[in-house]
Design a protein around this motif. Structure first.
Motif, PDB file in Angstrom:
ATOM      1  N   LEU A   2      30.265  37.481  36.223  1.00 43.71           N
ATOM      2  CA  LEU A   2      30.890  36.038  36.882  1.00 43.71           C
ATOM      3  C   LEU A   2      30.151  35.984  37.852  1.00 43.71           C
ATOM      4  CD1 LEU A   2      34.137  38.312  36.272  1.00 43.71           C
ATOM      5  CD2 LEU A   2      33.334  35.833  35.260  1.00 43.71           C
ATOM      6  N   ARG A   6      29.507  32.510  39.315  1.00 48.39           N
ATOM      7  CA  ARG A   6      29.836  31.629  40.465  1.00 48.39           C
ATOM      8  C   ARG A   6      28.765  31.053  41.678  1.00 48.39           C
ATOM      9  NH1 ARG A   6      32.442  35.736  41.914  1.00 48.39           N
ATOM     10  NH2 ARG A   6      34.050  35.501  41.110  1.00 48.39           N
ATOM     11  N   THR A 250      35.870  31.333  32.582  1.00 48.00           N
ATOM     12  CA  THR A 250      36.649  32.761  32.368  1.00 48.00           C
ATOM     13  C   THR A 250      36.236  32.906  34.191  1.00 48.00           C
ATOM     14  OG1 THR A 250      35.011  33.420  30.120  1.00 48.00           O
ATOM     15  CG2 THR A 250      34.620  34.990  32.042  1.00 48.00           C
ATOM     16  N   SER A 254      39.431  34.581  36.786  1.00 46.80           N
ATOM     17  CA  SER A 254      38.309  35.200  38.069  1.00 46.80           C
ATOM     18  C   SER A 254      38.425  34.894  39.543  1.00 46.80           C
ATOM     19  CB  SER A 254      37.286  36.197  37.179  1.00 46.80           C
ATOM     20  OG  SER A 254      36.201  34.932  38.309  1.00 46.80           O
ATOM     21  N   GLN A 255      38.532  34.027  40.038  1.00 45.43           N
ATOM     22  CA  GLN A 255      38.662  33.452  41.249  1.00 45.43           C
ATOM     23  C   GLN A 255      39.681  32.296  42.098  1.00 45.43           C
ATOM     24  OE1 GLN A 255      34.957  32.533  41.687  1.00 45.43           O
ATOM     25  NE2 GLN A 255      35.046  29.706  41.462  1.00 45.43           N
ATOM     26  N   ARG A 343      48.279  31.734  34.837  1.00 43.87           N
ATOM     27  CA  ARG A 343      46.867  31.959  33.840  1.00 43.87           C
ATOM     28  C   ARG A 343      46.516  31.060  33.134  1.00 43.87           C
ATOM     29  NH1 ARG A 343      43.689  36.942  32.893  1.00 43.87           N
ATOM     30  NH2 ARG A 343      42.207  36.106  30.932  1.00 43.87           N
TER      31      ARG A 343
END
Length: 475
Positions: A2, A6, A250, A254-255, A343
Protein backbone atom coordinates in the motif's frame (compact mmCIF):
# COMPACT_ATOMS: atom_id res chain seq x y z
CA UNK A 1 2.45 -2.75 -0.97
CA UNK A 2 0.00 0.00 0.00
CA UNK A 3 2.87 2.37 0.75
CA UNK A 4 4.35 1.77 -2.69
CA UNK A 5 0.97 2.45 -4.31
CA UNK A 6 0.45 5.58 -2.23
CA UNK A 7 3.95 6.87 -3.03
CA UNK A 8 3.56 6.26 -6.75
CA UNK A 9 0.19 8.01 -6.81
CA UNK A 10 1.56 11.04 -4.98
CA UNK A 11 4.73 11.31 -7.06
CA UNK A 12 2.88 10.74 -10.34
CA UNK A 13 0.31 13.43 -9.58
CA UNK A 14 2.91 15.96 -8.51
CA UNK A 15 5.02 15.20 -11.59
CA UNK A 16 2.01 15.82 -13.81
CA UNK A 17 1.41 19.26 -12.28
CA UNK A 18 5.09 20.21 -12.59
CA UNK A 19 5.13 19.12 -16.24
CA UNK A 20 2.07 21.24 -16.92
CA UNK A 21 3.69 24.33 -15.42
CA UNK A 22 6.92 23.90 -17.43
CA UNK A 23 5.12 23.50 -20.74
CA UNK A 24 2.99 26.65 -20.53
CA UNK A 25 3.63 30.11 -21.96
CA UNK A 26 4.32 32.96 -19.57
CA UNK A 27 1.22 34.58 -18.12
CA UNK A 28 -0.99 31.52 -18.50
CA UNK A 29 -2.92 30.42 -15.43
CA UNK A 30 -2.42 26.74 -14.71
CA UNK A 31 -4.67 24.26 -13.02
CA UNK A 32 -2.13 24.12 -10.17
CA UNK A 33 -2.49 27.90 -9.75
CA UNK A 34 -6.26 27.58 -9.56
CA UNK A 35 -6.04 24.77 -7.00
CA UNK A 36 -3.65 26.79 -4.84
CA UNK A 37 -5.96 29.79 -5.08
CA UNK A 38 -8.97 27.72 -4.06
CA UNK A 39 -7.08 26.25 -1.09
CA UNK A 40 -6.07 29.69 0.20
CA UNK A 41 -9.46 31.28 -0.51
CA UNK A 42 -11.73 28.60 0.87
CA UNK A 43 -13.84 29.71 3.80
CA UNK A 44 -14.99 26.11 4.14
CA UNK A 45 -11.46 24.98 5.01
CA UNK A 46 -11.08 27.84 7.50
CA UNK A 47 -14.42 26.96 9.04
CA UNK A 48 -13.46 23.34 9.57
CA UNK A 49 -10.05 24.27 10.92
CA UNK A 50 -11.93 26.16 13.60
CA UNK A 51 -14.05 23.06 14.20
CA UNK A 52 -10.81 21.11 14.68
CA UNK A 53 -9.47 23.66 17.16
CA UNK A 54 -12.72 23.35 19.13
CA UNK A 55 -12.25 19.56 19.20
CA UNK A 56 -8.66 20.07 20.43
CA UNK A 57 -10.04 22.09 23.32
CA UNK A 58 -12.21 19.13 24.34
CA UNK A 59 -8.99 17.26 25.14
CA UNK A 60 -7.78 20.16 27.29
CA UNK A 61 -11.08 20.24 29.16
CA UNK A 62 -10.96 16.48 29.74
CA UNK A 63 -7.38 16.75 31.05
CA UNK A 64 -8.44 19.49 33.47
CA UNK A 65 -10.70 17.03 35.32
CA UNK A 66 -7.59 15.22 36.60
CA UNK A 67 -6.30 18.34 38.30
CA UNK A 68 -7.30 20.05 41.54
CA UNK A 69 -10.13 22.55 41.41
CA UNK A 70 -9.32 25.57 43.56
CA UNK A 71 -11.96 28.21 44.17
CA UNK A 72 -12.69 31.00 46.60
CA UNK A 73 -15.66 32.68 48.13
CA UNK A 74 -16.04 35.73 50.25
CA UNK A 75 -18.69 37.94 51.77
CA UNK A 76 -19.12 41.06 53.85
CA UNK A 77 -22.12 41.00 56.16
CA UNK A 78 -23.87 43.69 58.22
CA UNK A 79 -25.99 42.21 60.98
CA UNK A 80 -28.35 44.39 63.00
CA UNK A 81 -31.41 44.03 65.18
CA UNK A 82 -33.48 45.30 68.09
CA UNK A 83 -34.39 43.23 71.16
CA UNK A 84 -36.73 43.70 74.15
CA UNK A 85 -36.35 41.57 77.26
CA UNK A 86 -37.23 41.64 80.95
CA UNK A 87 -34.39 42.84 83.13
CA UNK A 88 -34.64 41.90 86.79
CA UNK A 89 -32.16 44.52 87.83
CA UNK A 90 -34.08 47.28 86.16
CA UNK A 91 -37.30 45.71 87.33
CA UNK A 92 -38.92 45.85 83.90
CA UNK A 93 -38.52 45.38 80.16
CA UNK A 94 -35.43 46.85 78.51
CA UNK A 95 -35.09 47.54 74.79
CA UNK A 96 -31.69 47.32 73.10
CA UNK A 97 -30.20 47.34 69.60
CA UNK A 98 -27.12 45.69 68.07
CA UNK A 99 -25.07 46.13 64.90
CA UNK A 100 -22.20 43.91 63.76
CA UNK A 101 -20.09 44.03 60.54
CA UNK A 102 -18.18 40.89 59.60
CA UNK A 103 -16.10 39.76 56.62
CA UNK A 104 -15.13 36.25 55.63
CA UNK A 105 -12.89 34.72 52.98
CA UNK A 106 -12.74 31.01 52.15
CA UNK A 107 -10.46 28.93 49.95
CA UNK A 108 -11.70 25.55 48.68
CA UNK A 109 -9.58 22.91 46.97
CA UNK A 110 -10.92 19.61 45.67
CA UNK A 111 -9.20 16.79 43.82
CA UNK A 112 -10.95 13.75 42.38
CA UNK A 113 -9.01 10.66 43.43
CA UNK A 114 -11.20 8.05 41.78
CA UNK A 115 -14.20 8.26 39.47
CA UNK A 116 -14.42 4.77 38.03
CA UNK A 117 -11.86 5.63 35.36
CA UNK A 118 -14.32 7.93 33.63
CA UNK A 119 -12.01 10.95 33.56
CA UNK A 120 -9.21 9.06 31.81
CA UNK A 121 -11.67 7.52 29.39
CA UNK A 122 -13.03 10.95 28.49
CA UNK A 123 -9.53 12.08 27.56
CA UNK A 124 -9.10 9.10 25.22
CA UNK A 125 -12.54 9.67 23.69
CA UNK A 126 -11.71 13.34 23.08
CA UNK A 127 -8.47 12.33 21.36
CA UNK A 128 -10.37 9.98 19.06
CA UNK A 129 -12.75 12.81 18.21
CA UNK A 130 -9.77 15.03 17.36
CA UNK A 131 -8.40 12.39 14.98
CA UNK A 132 -11.81 12.01 13.37
CA UNK A 133 -12.11 15.78 12.92
CA UNK A 134 -8.65 15.95 11.34
CA UNK A 135 -9.68 13.33 8.80
CA UNK A 136 -12.90 15.23 8.11
CA UNK A 137 -10.81 18.34 7.42
CA UNK A 138 -8.89 16.41 4.77
CA UNK A 139 -12.20 15.34 3.25
CA UNK A 140 -13.30 19.00 3.12
CA UNK A 141 -10.00 19.87 1.44
CA UNK A 142 -10.72 17.27 -1.26
CA UNK A 143 -14.16 18.77 -1.86
CA UNK A 144 -12.70 22.26 -2.25
CA UNK A 145 -9.99 21.15 -4.68
CA UNK A 146 -12.36 19.02 -6.76
CA UNK A 147 -14.74 21.96 -7.03
CA UNK A 148 -11.83 24.09 -8.24
CA UNK A 149 -10.89 21.51 -10.88
CA UNK A 150 -14.48 21.39 -12.08
CA UNK A 151 -14.77 25.19 -12.17
CA UNK A 152 -11.49 25.48 -14.06
CA UNK A 153 -12.48 22.95 -16.68
CA UNK A 154 -16.01 24.33 -17.07
CA UNK A 155 -14.58 27.78 -17.85
CA UNK A 156 -12.34 26.18 -20.46
CA UNK A 157 -15.33 24.28 -21.89
CA UNK A 158 -17.38 27.47 -22.04
CA UNK A 159 -14.51 29.46 -23.57
CA UNK A 160 -13.91 26.86 -26.25
CA UNK A 161 -17.61 26.58 -26.98
CA UNK A 162 -17.97 30.35 -27.36
CA UNK A 163 -14.98 30.44 -29.72
CA UNK A 164 -16.47 27.58 -31.71
CA UNK A 165 -19.86 29.28 -31.91
CA UNK A 166 -18.30 32.57 -32.93
CA UNK A 167 -16.39 30.87 -35.72
CA UNK A 168 -19.57 29.12 -36.80
CA UNK A 169 -21.40 32.46 -36.99
CA UNK A 170 -18.60 33.92 -39.12
CA UNK A 171 -18.66 30.97 -41.51
CA UNK A 172 -22.45 31.02 -41.79
CA UNK A 173 -22.40 34.72 -42.56
CA UNK A 174 -20.14 33.93 -45.47
CA UNK A 175 -22.49 31.13 -46.50
CA UNK A 176 -25.45 33.51 -46.39
CA UNK A 177 -23.61 36.06 -48.53
CA UNK A 178 -22.55 33.35 -50.96
CA UNK A 179 -26.12 32.01 -51.15
CA UNK A 180 -27.48 35.48 -51.87
CA UNK A 181 -24.86 36.07 -54.53
CA UNK A 182 -25.67 32.76 -56.18
CA UNK A 183 -29.37 33.56 -55.96
CA UNK A 184 -28.75 36.87 -57.73
CA UNK A 185 -27.17 35.04 -60.66
CA UNK A 186 -29.84 32.34 -60.67
CA UNK A 187 -27.71 29.43 -59.45
CA UNK A 188 -29.85 28.69 -56.36
CA UNK A 189 -33.41 29.34 -55.30
CA UNK A 190 -34.88 31.53 -52.58
CA UNK A 191 -35.27 28.35 -50.51
CA UNK A 192 -31.49 27.89 -50.40
CA UNK A 193 -31.06 31.45 -49.17
CA UNK A 194 -33.74 30.96 -46.51
CA UNK A 195 -32.06 27.77 -45.29
CA UNK A 196 -28.75 29.60 -44.92
CA UNK A 197 -30.43 32.48 -43.10
CA UNK A 198 -32.24 30.07 -40.76
CA UNK A 199 -28.99 28.34 -39.89
CA UNK A 200 -27.43 31.73 -39.33
CA UNK A 201 -30.17 32.75 -36.89
CA UNK A 202 -29.82 29.45 -35.01
CA UNK A 203 -26.06 29.96 -34.80
CA UNK A 204 -26.50 33.44 -33.34
CA UNK A 205 -28.91 32.05 -30.74
CA UNK A 206 -26.48 29.25 -29.85
CA UNK A 207 -23.69 31.82 -29.50
CA UNK A 208 -25.79 33.85 -27.07
CA UNK A 209 -26.44 30.71 -25.01
CA UNK A 210 -22.75 29.81 -25.01
CA UNK A 211 -21.82 33.33 -23.87
CA UNK A 212 -24.35 33.07 -21.03
CA UNK A 213 -22.86 29.74 -19.97
CA UNK A 214 -19.41 31.34 -19.98
CA UNK A 215 -20.56 34.11 -17.64
CA UNK A 216 -22.07 31.54 -15.27
CA UNK A 217 -18.89 29.41 -15.40
CA UNK A 218 -16.76 32.45 -14.58
CA UNK A 219 -18.95 33.26 -11.57
CA UNK A 220 -18.57 29.71 -10.28
CA UNK A 221 -14.80 29.96 -10.81
CA UNK A 222 -14.68 33.24 -8.89
CA UNK A 223 -16.58 31.62 -6.01
CA UNK A 224 -14.46 28.46 -5.98
CA UNK A 225 -11.01 30.00 -6.56
CA UNK A 226 -11.45 33.50 -5.16
CA UNK A 227 -10.64 35.48 -8.28
CA UNK A 228 -11.81 35.92 -11.86
CA UNK A 229 -10.34 33.46 -14.36
CA UNK A 230 -7.50 34.66 -16.54
CA UNK A 231 -5.97 32.91 -19.53
CA UNK A 232 -6.58 29.31 -18.48
CA UNK A 233 -4.09 26.90 -19.96
CA UNK A 234 -4.89 23.36 -21.02
CA UNK A 235 -4.49 20.96 -18.06
CA UNK A 236 -2.00 18.80 -19.91
CA UNK A 237 -1.03 15.48 -18.37
CA UNK A 238 -3.65 13.91 -16.15
CA UNK A 239 -2.81 12.77 -12.59
CA UNK A 240 -1.41 9.31 -12.10
CA UNK A 241 -3.88 6.77 -10.77
CA UNK A 242 -3.64 3.13 -9.67
CA UNK A 243 -3.78 0.98 -12.78
CA UNK A 244 -6.77 -1.14 -11.78
CA UNK A 245 -10.01 -0.60 -9.92
CA UNK A 246 -9.02 -3.29 -7.44
CA UNK A 247 -5.78 -1.48 -6.52
CA UNK A 248 -7.66 1.80 -6.28
CA UNK A 249 -10.24 0.31 -3.91
CA UNK A 250 -7.51 -1.22 -1.75
CA UNK A 251 -5.81 2.16 -1.52
CA UNK A 252 -9.09 3.98 -0.82
CA UNK A 253 -10.18 1.77 2.08
CA UNK A 254 -6.76 2.18 3.70
CA UNK A 255 -6.40 5.95 3.49
CA UNK A 256 -9.61 7.71 2.44
CA UNK A 257 -10.21 10.50 4.99
CA UNK A 258 -13.96 9.83 5.23
CA UNK A 259 -13.33 6.23 6.26
CA UNK A 260 -10.58 7.20 8.70
CA UNK A 261 -12.94 9.72 10.31
CA UNK A 262 -15.65 7.12 10.85
CA UNK A 263 -13.14 4.61 12.26
CA UNK A 264 -12.16 7.09 14.96
CA UNK A 265 -15.83 7.86 15.61
CA UNK A 266 -16.39 4.15 16.25
CA UNK A 267 -13.47 4.12 18.69
CA UNK A 268 -14.90 7.15 20.49
CA UNK A 269 -18.31 5.47 20.68
CA UNK A 270 -16.77 2.32 22.18
CA UNK A 271 -15.10 4.45 24.83
CA UNK A 272 -18.49 6.07 25.43
CA UNK A 273 -19.80 2.71 26.69
CA UNK A 274 -17.03 2.48 29.28
CA UNK A 275 -17.64 6.09 30.30
CA UNK A 276 -21.33 5.36 30.85
CA UNK A 277 -20.45 2.26 32.90
CA UNK A 278 -17.97 4.25 35.03
CA UNK A 279 -20.80 6.51 36.19
CA UNK A 280 -22.18 3.55 38.17
CA UNK A 281 -19.00 3.28 40.23
CA UNK A 282 -18.27 5.27 43.40
CA UNK A 283 -16.27 8.47 43.40
CA UNK A 284 -13.60 9.44 45.90
CA UNK A 285 -12.34 12.99 46.28
CA UNK A 286 -10.04 14.93 48.55
CA UNK A 287 -11.44 18.26 49.76
CA UNK A 288 -9.81 20.97 51.81
CA UNK A 289 -11.06 24.36 52.95
CA UNK A 290 -9.54 27.27 54.79
CA UNK A 291 -11.48 30.32 55.97
CA UNK A 292 -11.02 33.59 57.77
CA UNK A 293 -13.85 35.49 59.48
CA UNK A 294 -13.28 38.83 61.21
CA UNK A 295 -15.59 41.33 62.91
CA UNK A 296 -15.05 45.02 62.22
CA UNK A 297 -14.37 47.12 65.27
CA UNK A 298 -13.58 44.08 67.36
CA UNK A 299 -10.64 41.87 68.07
CA UNK A 300 -12.79 38.78 67.58
CA UNK A 301 -11.93 36.55 64.65
CA UNK A 302 -12.07 32.97 63.44
CA UNK A 303 -9.34 31.27 61.40
CA UNK A 304 -9.63 27.60 60.49
CA UNK A 305 -10.11 24.95 57.89
CA UNK A 306 -10.99 21.38 57.13
CA UNK A 307 -9.48 18.56 55.16
CA UNK A 308 -11.09 15.26 54.40
CA UNK A 309 -11.74 12.46 51.98
CA UNK A 310 -15.24 12.23 50.57
CA UNK A 311 -16.71 9.15 48.95
CA UNK A 312 -20.07 8.55 47.40
CA UNK A 313 -21.95 6.80 44.68
CA UNK A 314 -25.34 6.24 43.20
CA UNK A 315 -27.70 3.71 44.76
CA UNK A 316 -30.84 4.42 42.81
CA UNK A 317 -31.53 7.01 40.13
CA UNK A 318 -34.70 5.69 38.62
CA UNK A 319 -32.93 3.62 35.97
CA UNK A 320 -31.13 6.60 34.44
CA UNK A 321 -27.61 5.14 34.65
CA UNK A 322 -28.48 1.81 33.05
CA UNK A 323 -30.37 3.71 30.35
CA UNK A 324 -27.23 5.73 29.62
CA UNK A 325 -25.26 2.50 29.20
CA UNK A 326 -27.83 1.11 26.77
CA UNK A 327 -27.82 4.38 24.89
CA UNK A 328 -24.02 4.25 24.60
CA UNK A 329 -24.27 0.75 23.15
CA UNK A 330 -26.79 1.98 20.61
CA UNK A 331 -24.51 4.88 19.67
CA UNK A 332 -21.63 2.45 19.20
CA UNK A 333 -23.78 0.24 16.96
CA UNK A 334 -24.84 3.31 14.98
CA UNK A 335 -21.20 4.28 14.44
CA UNK A 336 -20.32 0.75 13.33
CA UNK A 337 -23.21 0.83 10.87
CA UNK A 338 -21.91 4.14 9.55
CA UNK A 339 -18.48 2.58 9.09
CA UNK A 340 -19.98 -0.25 7.06
CA UNK A 341 -21.94 2.19 4.89
CA UNK A 342 -18.98 4.53 4.40
CA UNK A 343 -16.65 1.73 3.34
CA UNK A 344 -19.04 0.41 0.72
CA UNK A 345 -19.85 3.92 -0.51
CA UNK A 346 -16.15 4.63 -0.96
CA UNK A 347 -15.65 1.42 -2.92
CA UNK A 348 -18.68 2.25 -5.04
CA UNK A 349 -17.40 5.76 -5.67
CA UNK A 350 -14.04 4.40 -6.79
CA UNK A 351 -15.70 1.97 -9.19
CA UNK A 352 -18.03 4.65 -10.55
CA UNK A 353 -15.19 7.17 -10.94
CA UNK A 354 -13.09 4.69 -12.90
CA UNK A 355 -16.05 3.83 -15.13
CA UNK A 356 -16.69 7.51 -15.83
CA UNK A 357 -13.02 7.98 -16.61
CA UNK A 358 -13.01 5.03 -19.02
CA UNK A 359 -16.16 6.37 -20.70
CA UNK A 360 -14.63 9.84 -21.03
CA UNK A 361 -11.44 8.42 -22.53
CA UNK A 362 -13.37 6.31 -25.01
CA UNK A 363 -15.59 9.27 -25.91
CA UNK A 364 -12.60 11.53 -26.48
CA UNK A 365 -10.99 8.98 -28.78
CA UNK A 366 -14.23 8.51 -30.73
CA UNK A 367 -14.87 12.22 -31.06
CA UNK A 368 -11.32 12.81 -32.29
CA UNK A 369 -12.04 10.33 -35.08
CA UNK A 370 -15.42 11.94 -35.69
CA UNK A 371 -13.87 15.41 -36.02
CA UNK A 372 -11.33 14.15 -38.56
CA UNK A 373 -14.01 12.43 -40.60
CA UNK A 374 -16.45 15.35 -40.36
CA UNK A 375 -13.75 17.82 -41.40
CA UNK A 376 -12.92 15.73 -44.47
CA UNK A 377 -16.61 15.35 -45.32
CA UNK A 378 -17.29 19.07 -44.97
CA UNK A 379 -14.40 20.00 -47.22
CA UNK A 380 -15.55 17.51 -49.83
CA UNK A 381 -19.18 18.63 -49.73
CA UNK A 382 -18.15 22.27 -50.02
CA UNK A 383 -15.99 21.58 -53.07
CA UNK A 384 -18.77 19.51 -54.65
CA UNK A 385 -21.22 22.34 -54.04
CA UNK A 386 -18.97 24.71 -55.96
CA UNK A 387 -19.28 22.34 -58.90
CA UNK A 388 -23.05 22.12 -58.52
CA UNK A 389 -23.08 18.52 -57.33
CA UNK A 390 -24.26 19.50 -53.82
CA UNK A 391 -26.89 21.87 -52.54
CA UNK A 392 -26.58 24.61 -49.97
CA UNK A 393 -28.46 22.39 -47.51
CA UNK A 394 -25.84 19.66 -47.97
CA UNK A 395 -23.09 22.14 -47.15
CA UNK A 396 -24.93 23.42 -44.08
CA UNK A 397 -25.61 19.89 -42.85
CA UNK A 398 -21.97 18.90 -43.25
CA UNK A 399 -20.83 22.02 -41.44
CA UNK A 400 -23.28 21.38 -38.60
CA UNK A 401 -21.98 17.85 -38.22
CA UNK A 402 -18.43 19.19 -38.01
CA UNK A 403 -19.50 21.77 -35.43
CA UNK A 404 -21.27 19.14 -33.33
CA UNK A 405 -18.24 16.86 -33.51
CA UNK A 406 -15.90 19.64 -32.36
CA UNK A 407 -18.25 20.59 -29.52
CA UNK A 408 -18.47 16.95 -28.44
CA UNK A 409 -14.69 16.65 -28.52
CA UNK A 410 -14.27 19.71 -26.32
CA UNK A 411 -16.79 18.37 -23.81
CA UNK A 412 -15.18 14.92 -23.78
CA UNK A 413 -11.76 16.44 -23.06
CA UNK A 414 -13.20 18.43 -20.17
CA UNK A 415 -15.12 15.41 -18.90
CA UNK A 416 -11.98 13.28 -19.00
CA UNK A 417 -10.02 15.73 -16.87
CA UNK A 418 -12.83 16.11 -14.33
CA UNK A 419 -13.28 12.34 -14.21
CA UNK A 420 -9.54 11.82 -13.60
CA UNK A 421 -9.49 14.18 -10.64
CA UNK A 422 -12.75 12.72 -9.35
CA UNK A 423 -11.08 9.30 -9.39
CA UNK A 424 -8.09 10.80 -7.57
CA UNK A 425 -10.44 12.15 -4.88
CA UNK A 426 -12.19 8.79 -4.62
CA UNK A 427 -8.94 7.17 -3.46
CA UNK A 428 -8.24 10.03 -1.04
CA UNK A 429 -5.31 11.63 -2.87
CA UNK A 430 -6.75 14.97 -4.00
CA UNK A 431 -4.98 16.98 -1.31
CA UNK A 432 -2.59 19.92 -1.27
CA UNK A 433 0.21 17.70 0.06
CA UNK A 434 -0.28 14.96 -2.52
CA UNK A 435 -0.43 17.52 -5.36
CA UNK A 436 2.47 19.50 -3.88
CA UNK A 437 0.62 22.76 -4.27
CA UNK A 438 2.39 26.01 -3.54
CA UNK A 439 0.35 26.82 -0.43
CA UNK A 440 1.22 27.46 3.22
CA UNK A 441 1.79 24.22 5.05
CA UNK A 442 -0.95 23.51 7.61
CA UNK A 443 -0.08 21.29 10.54
CA UNK A 444 -3.24 20.14 12.32
CA UNK A 445 -1.20 18.99 15.32
CA UNK A 446 0.41 22.37 16.06
CA UNK A 447 -2.58 23.86 17.87
CA UNK A 448 -3.33 20.53 19.56
CA UNK A 449 0.17 20.37 21.00
CA UNK A 450 -0.31 23.82 22.53
CA UNK A 451 -3.62 23.07 24.23
CA UNK A 452 -3.56 19.34 24.99
CA UNK A 453 -2.09 19.91 28.48
CA UNK A 454 -4.66 22.62 29.31
CA UNK A 455 -2.09 25.38 29.92
CA UNK A 456 -2.81 28.31 32.21
CA UNK A 457 -3.25 31.68 30.54
CA UNK A 458 -0.26 33.22 32.32
CA UNK A 459 2.09 30.28 31.70
CA UNK A 460 4.73 30.35 28.97
CA UNK A 461 2.71 27.89 26.90
CA UNK A 462 -0.43 29.95 27.47
CA UNK A 463 1.32 33.10 26.23
CA UNK A 464 2.52 31.26 23.14
CA UNK A 465 -1.06 30.12 22.58
CA UNK A 466 -2.23 33.74 22.81
CA UNK A 467 0.20 34.68 20.05
CA UNK A 468 -1.18 31.89 17.86
CA UNK A 469 -4.76 33.04 18.44
CA UNK A 470 -3.86 36.63 17.60
CA UNK A 471 -2.22 35.44 14.37
CA UNK A 472 -5.46 33.64 13.55
CA UNK A 473 -7.38 36.87 14.11
CA UNK A 474 -9.20 35.45 17.15
CA UNK A 475 -7.90 37.95 19.72
Amino acid sequence: MLNRIRKSVTQGTATALVAIAMALPAGAETLADALAGAYKHSGLIDQNRAVLRAADEDVAQAVSTLRPVISWSGNVQHQFGTSRAFNTTAGGFVTGSSSTDTASLNLIAELTLYAGGGNLLRIEAAKETVLATRAQLVGIEQQVLLRAVTAYMEVRRANETVALRQNNVRVLRQEVRAARDRFDVGEVTRTDVALAEARMAAAVSALAGAQGNLVAAKEEYRNAVGRAPGNLAAPGKLPYLPGTVRKAKTLAVSQHPNLIAVQHQVSAAELGIKIAESAQKPTVSLRGTYGVTETFGSQAYTHGGTIGVNAGGAIYQGGRLTSLVRQAHASRDQARGGLHITRHNIEQNVGSAYVQLDVARASRSSFESQVRAARTAFRGVREEAKLGARTTLDVLDAEQELLDARANLISSQVDETIAAYTALASVGQLTADALRLNVPKYDPASYYNLVKDAPLQRSQQGQELDRVLKALGKD
